[in-house]
Scaffold this motif. Structure first.
Motif, mmCIF file in Angstrom:
data_model
loop_
_atom_site.group_PDB
_atom_site.id
_atom_site.type_symbol
_atom_site.label_atom_id
_atom_site.label_comp_id
_atom_site.label_asym_id
_atom_site.label_seq_id
_atom_site.Cartn_x
_atom_site.Cartn_y
_atom_site.Cartn_z
ATOM 1 N N ILE A 1 0.822 -1.207 0.000
ATOM 2 C CA ILE A 1 0.000 0.000 0.000
ATOM 3 C C ILE A 1 0.858 1.260 0.000
ATOM 4 O O ILE A 1 2.074 1.206 0.209
ATOM 5 N N ALA A 2 0.192 2.372 -0.213
ATOM 6 C CA ALA A 2 0.761 3.701 -0.004
ATOM 7 C C ALA A 2 -0.384 4.624 0.390
ATOM 8 O O ALA A 2 -1.534 4.379 0.027
ATOM 9 N N VAL A 3 -0.074 5.658 1.126
ATOM 10 C CA VAL A 3 -1.089 6.578 1.643
ATOM 11 C C VAL A 3 -0.808 7.983 1.125
ATOM 12 O O VAL A 3 0.322 8.477 1.235
ATOM 13 N N ASP A 4 -1.819 8.623 0.559
ATOM 14 C CA ASP A 4 -1.728 10.021 0.158
ATOM 15 C C ASP A 4 -2.919 10.751 0.772
ATOM 16 O O ASP A 4 -4.031 10.687 0.258
ATOM 17 N N LEU A 5 -2.671 11.425 1.892
ATOM 18 C CA LEU A 5 -3.755 12.101 2.594
ATOM 19 C C LEU A 5 -4.331 13.265 1.793
ATOM 20 O O LEU A 5 -5.417 13.755 2.106
ATOM 21 N N HIS A 6 -3.618 13.710 0.775
ATOM 22 C CA HIS A 6 -4.094 14.794 -0.083
ATOM 23 C C HIS A 6 -4.434 14.286 -1.482
ATOM 24 O O HIS A 6 -4.470 15.058 -2.436
ATOM 25 N N GLY A 7 -4.685 12.984 -1.599
ATOM 26 C CA GLY A 7 -5.018 12.404 -2.891
ATOM 27 C C GLY A 7 -6.381 12.845 -3.388
ATOM 28 O O GLY A 7 -7.144 13.503 -2.671
ATOM 29 N N PRO A 8 -6.732 12.468 -4.602
ATOM 30 C CA PRO A 8 -7.956 12.971 -5.238
ATOM 31 C C PRO A 8 -9.245 12.356 -4.709
ATOM 32 O O PRO A 8 -10.327 12.838 -5.041
ATOM 33 N N ASP A 9 -9.172 11.310 -3.897
ATOM 34 C CA ASP A 9 -10.381 10.688 -3.381
ATOM 35 C C ASP A 9 -10.850 11.397 -2.110
ATOM 36 O O ASP A 9 -10.074 12.087 -1.444
ATOM 37 N N GLU A 10 -12.113 11.211 -1.765
ATOM 38 C CA GLU A 10 -12.663 11.845 -0.566
ATOM 39 C C GLU A 10 -11.911 11.375 0.679
ATOM 40 O O GLU A 10 -11.774 10.179 0.925
ATOM 41 N N GLY A 11 -11.401 12.323 1.445
ATOM 42 C CA GLY A 11 -10.641 11.986 2.646
ATOM 43 C C GLY A 11 -9.195 11.614 2.371
ATOM 44 O O GLY A 11 -8.446 11.314 3.293
ATOM 45 N N GLY A 12 -8.778 11.630 1.102
ATOM 46 C CA GLY A 12 -7.442 11.178 0.733
ATOM 47 C C GLY A 12 -7.506 9.811 0.080
ATOM 48 O O GLY A 12 -8.566 9.173 0.017
ATOM 49 N N SER A 13 -6.372 9.331 -0.402
ATOM 50 C CA SER A 13 -6.344 8.092 -1.189
ATOM 51 C C SER A 13 -5.460 7.043 -0.537
ATOM 52 O O SER A 13 -4.336 7.332 -0.107
#
Length: 231
Positions: A60-72
């Motif tokens: 996995i990887a976490v992007d709190l500012h990703g394009p999905d709601e709440g981050g990706s």
């Protein structure tokens, strides 16, 4: 995207038991996921009478500012995987668990574990945009060894064609944790006997080079190993 929304926004991620162990701060979700080396993806494959659940380990990887709601939350997979068709635009569940201790009580009923766990439920999308795919793939590598992606050659077309990148919104999630010693009945404490905790942690060994590597371990690998407790 904002990360300020509270956890457990829906009945699906609201705890119904041991609610005092629920986290409400979204930062705790980020911490659990950032420390997770292997998560598990729950999907339903097949159809009709042949439909059945499958739980798969994923990087996995976490992007709190990703394009999905709440981050990706990004998941790494193979286009050849049989389950891939079952997750496209479908609701999935991703879990992450850290075991922090074995709790030995004075009765079998009160034996427990210290842990931190996260559950993310959301509609999974296959990442198609080339720029987002590239960011996500770098993030998966850097999730394993921070800074590593910058030291590597770019992926080839063949490698990209063989790799699936999935994204799950972080909007609908819960975190549960337990810490501390056993919670024994007073009469069991009065009766005597040992109770306590066996602490648990993931500890890395020293990096082991393959037969074609130079003698010196690169800084990114050495730093990661040290951060995981390697001597």
């Amino acid at each position: 995207m904002t990360t300020a929304a509270p956890l457990s926004p829906t009945p699906r991620t609201t705890l119904t038991r041991s609610r005092e162990r629920a986290a409400t701060d979204r930062a705790e979700l980020a911490d659990v996921l950032r420390e997770t080396l292997v998560a598990h993806l729950g999907v339903t494959v097949g159809g009709g009478d042949e439909a059945h659940p499958v739980v798969l380990p994923v990087a996995i990887a976490v992007d709190l500012h990703g394009p999905d709601e709440g981050g990706s939350l990004y998941l790494h997979g193979s286009v050849a995987a049989g389950w891939l068709a079952s997750v496209r635009d479908r609701t999935v569940c991703v879990t992450a668990t850290h075991l922090d201790g074995l709790v030995a009580a004075r009765s079998g009923f009160h034996h427990s574990m210290n842990y931190r766990s996260a559950v993310v439920i959301g509609r999974c999308r296959v990442v198609e945009d080339p720029a987002e795919r590239a960011r996500a793939l770098d993030a998966v590598v850097d999730h394993m060894v921070p800074g590593r992606s910058a030291t590597l050659r770019p992926p080839t077309r063949k490698e990209l064609a063989a790799t699936a990148v999935l994204a799950v919104p972080l909007a609908e999630a819960s975190v549960k944790r337990r810490a501390g010693g056993p919670v024994d009945e007073p009469e069991d404490v009065d009766a005597g006997g040992w109770a306590g905790v066996i602490p648990m942690q993931t500890v890395a060994g020293a990096p082991e080079a393959d037969a074609w590597s130079p003698d010196e371990v690169p800084a990114d690998v050495a730093d990661r190993a040290r951060a995981l407790g390697a001597r």
